[in-house]
Write a protein that holds these residues in place. Sequence first.
Motif, short mmCIF file in Angstrom:
data_model
loop_
_atom_site.label_atom_id
_atom_site.label_comp_id
_atom_site.label_asym_id
_atom_site.label_seq_id
_atom_site.Cartn_x
_atom_site.Cartn_y
_atom_site.Cartn_z
N ASP A 132 -48.76 36.33 17.86
CA ASP A 132 -48.13 37.65 17.79
C ASP A 132 -48.21 38.41 19.11
OD1 ASP A 132 -50.85 37.89 17.62
OD2 ASP A 132 -50.85 39.40 16.03
N LEU A 133 -48.29 37.67 20.21
CA LEU A 133 -48.30 38.30 21.53
C LEU A 133 -46.95 38.98 21.76
CD1 LEU A 133 -50.08 38.57 24.07
CD2 LEU A 133 -49.00 36.50 24.95
N GLN A 134 -46.98 40.31 21.93
CA GLN A 134 -45.74 41.09 22.01
C GLN A 134 -45.18 41.10 23.43
OE1 GLN A 134 -44.42 42.66 18.94
NE2 GLN A 134 -45.85 41.01 18.40
N LEU A 135 -44.66 39.95 23.82
CA LEU A 135 -44.15 39.79 25.18
C LEU A 135 -43.09 38.70 25.18
CD1 LEU A 135 -45.03 41.17 27.87
CD2 LEU A 135 -46.37 39.13 28.36
N ASP A 136 -42.00 38.94 25.92
CA ASP A 136 -40.97 37.90 26.04
C ASP A 136 -41.56 36.65 26.67
OD1 ASP A 136 -38.93 39.46 24.96
OD2 ASP A 136 -38.53 40.43 26.89
N GLU A 137 -41.10 35.50 26.20
CA GLU A 137 -41.71 34.25 26.63
C GLU A 137 -41.57 34.01 28.13
OE1 GLU A 137 -44.27 31.43 25.49
OE2 GLU A 137 -43.29 32.83 24.10
N TYR A 138 -40.47 34.42 28.71
CA TYR A 138 -40.30 34.19 30.15
C TYR A 138 -41.29 35.02 30.96
CZ TYR A 138 -37.79 38.63 30.95
OH TYR A 138 -37.45 39.96 31.05
N LYS A 139 -41.70 36.18 30.40
CA LYS A 139 -42.71 36.99 31.09
C LYS A 139 -44.08 36.32 31.01
CE LYS A 139 -40.32 41.41 30.52
NZ LYS A 139 -40.39 42.79 29.95
N ILE A 140 -44.37 35.70 29.88
CA ILE A 140 -45.61 34.94 29.76
C ILE A 140 -45.63 33.83 30.81
CG2 ILE A 140 -46.95 33.42 28.25
CD1 ILE A 140 -45.87 35.08 25.88
N TRP A 141 -44.48 33.15 30.97
CA TRP A 141 -44.36 32.13 32.02
C TRP A 141 -44.65 32.73 33.39
CZ3 TRP A 141 -43.73 27.10 33.28
CH2 TRP A 141 -43.17 26.81 34.52
N ASP A 142 -44.09 33.89 33.68
CA ASP A 142 -44.33 34.54 34.97
C ASP A 142 -45.82 34.77 35.21
OD1 ASP A 142 -41.69 34.63 35.77
OD2 ASP A 142 -41.34 36.68 35.07
N ILE A 188 -55.58 44.04 20.32
CA ILE A 188 -55.15 44.88 21.44
C ILE A 188 -54.23 44.09 22.37
CG2 ILE A 188 -55.91 46.07 23.54
CD1 ILE A 188 -58.35 47.00 22.10
N ILE A 189 -54.65 42.87 22.71
CA ILE A 189 -53.84 42.04 23.61
C ILE A 189 -52.48 41.75 23.01
CG2 ILE A 189 -53.67 39.78 24.71
CD1 ILE A 189 -56.73 39.78 24.91
N SER A 190 -52.46 41.44 21.72
CA SER A 190 -51.19 41.13 21.06
C SER A 190 -50.24 42.31 21.10
CB SER A 190 -51.44 40.71 19.61
OG SER A 190 -52.17 39.51 19.56
N GLN A 191 -50.75 43.49 20.77
CA GLN A 191 -49.90 44.68 20.70
C GLN A 191 -49.61 45.28 22.07
OE1 GLN A 191 -48.54 45.31 17.74
NE2 GLN A 191 -49.73 43.53 17.06
N HIS A 192 -50.57 45.17 22.98
CA HIS A 192 -50.42 45.78 24.32
C HIS A 192 -50.81 44.75 25.39
CE1 HIS A 192 -50.01 49.57 22.21
NE2 HIS A 192 -51.20 49.42 21.67
N PRO A 193 -50.00 43.72 25.58
CA PRO A 193 -50.38 42.63 26.50
C PRO A 193 -50.58 43.07 27.94
CG PRO A 193 -48.08 42.42 25.79
CD PRO A 193 -48.70 43.46 24.91
N ASN A 194 -49.92 44.15 28.35
CA ASN A 194 -50.09 44.61 29.74
C ASN A 194 -51.52 45.05 30.01
OD1 ASN A 194 -47.49 44.05 30.31
ND2 ASN A 194 -46.78 46.16 30.46
N THR A 195 -52.27 45.37 28.95
CA THR A 195 -53.67 45.75 29.12
C THR A 195 -54.42 44.69 29.89
OG1 THR A 195 -53.63 46.96 27.02
CG2 THR A 195 -55.79 46.36 27.89
#
Length: 476
Positions: A190-200, A160-167
């Motif tokens: 397979d975290l479906q999020l741009d890397e700079y957003k993960i940094w944020d 779920i986290i990988s496909q819908h990280p905003n959850t």
Amino acid sequence: MTTKFYDRLSNDLTQLLENPIDYNVTIEVGEAPNNQIFEVHSYILQSRCPYFRKKLNETSFNKNNVKVLKMSNISVEVFNVIIKYVYGGKISLEKLENSIIFDLLTSSKELDLDELVEHLQTHLITTNDASWLKQNFAQVYQTCYQVKSFDIIQRFYNNIISQHPNTIFESDNFISLPEDVIISIIELDDLQLDEYKIWDYVIHWGRSKNPTLPTNLDEWTSDNFLTLKTTLKNCLPHVRYFNISSERVLEKLYPYLQLFEPKLWLDINTKLLTPEKPISSTILPPRKILNSTRTLPIPSNIITDEHALKISSWIDRRETTYTVNNPYEFKLLVRGSRDGFDVKTIFNICNKVSFTIIFVKVEDTGEIIGGYNPLKIHNSENRWYSSRNSFAFSLKTEDLKNSIISRVTKFGHAINNGSCPNNSWLQFGNALNLGGNLKTETKSYCGTSAYEKSIRSNSDRFSVEEFEVFKVSPKK
């Protein structure tokens, strides 16, 4: 050929539990006044449960030749299920709420009942499309990670986290997650999020742990950066810096330059300017981002995607519920914990907005009730408006099939969605009446007038734990 008479054996042993002849162990379960003493047999407990085998070997008989145990951390309801499983090898979950089943799971783990741990995890995932697990995402995920052995649920959540990280990243519980959970999430390939957003999000989590840091980054001292760097020292190595574009490096990373070791910062820039030149820093592989367009989960602290599919089916008057590909987009307009709990807030923010739906989580009971309003909301003109398509509802988290919809029957008395200085009520006939400050006042109530049926089993007035209002629009 061997014939096995397991049913008879199970029934006979269960009878021994109900009529404990020659018992030699007593277990006091729960806290007074809700405690209960179970009279049981050591030879069955030791042969069936590793925890009791160890515990009983460490416990001496008293003068009555009975070993006395106390288990205050397990409820009587949960232990009843466990002890029947220990004696008879049978378990029935149909009448148990999912919250109790999860307590049963954690207790089974404490008692080293591996067979039961696996069965209960599978049950929670397969029952009602795992709606309870999704509804209680942050709490259960954190527990599963700490326990370590809930691998079935852990894999379910990681997907779920990988496909819908905003959850998880956009939940109110994100900043309260412990460091090891944060690391486990940003480690996902397979975290479906741009890397700079993960940094944020990592920076956001770190700053939340240090509320005294200045809000304005321009006011930070070297000590402030050192504080944040210390907080994030175990998280930072898992960000995949070499998969961030030069524009984002300048925009996102450069303001936090003091968090980086000089060698890593040099290597990041070297890779951007001369990609073929060797560097000494470890380059983590890029995330496995799917090419297909992803559908983000509904941004709600109250309902799940399954609830949204049920609501969409009611809007379209479908006899069967949508199961995938919700035809409607749910855009969050108002949230009580974010915008305030006074009903007037709804009128002010949603003025002249049509096709709205309100979800209300009732204080203490956890009930989810609400109403669909196709008409424009007015922050003036307090009066009744006519509608043929409005409805009130109650969503059941334990079994979605038992949810209640109550459609309007008295069309001219469908919605009172106007506000004026002397009135602060949002009303769906008499089926749902929301008044005043929904959290601090106990004014709201449910009835039946103008709608098909009651959406609550009683007409008691209630306060609200949380509410949300969404704009519902067909997807383009």
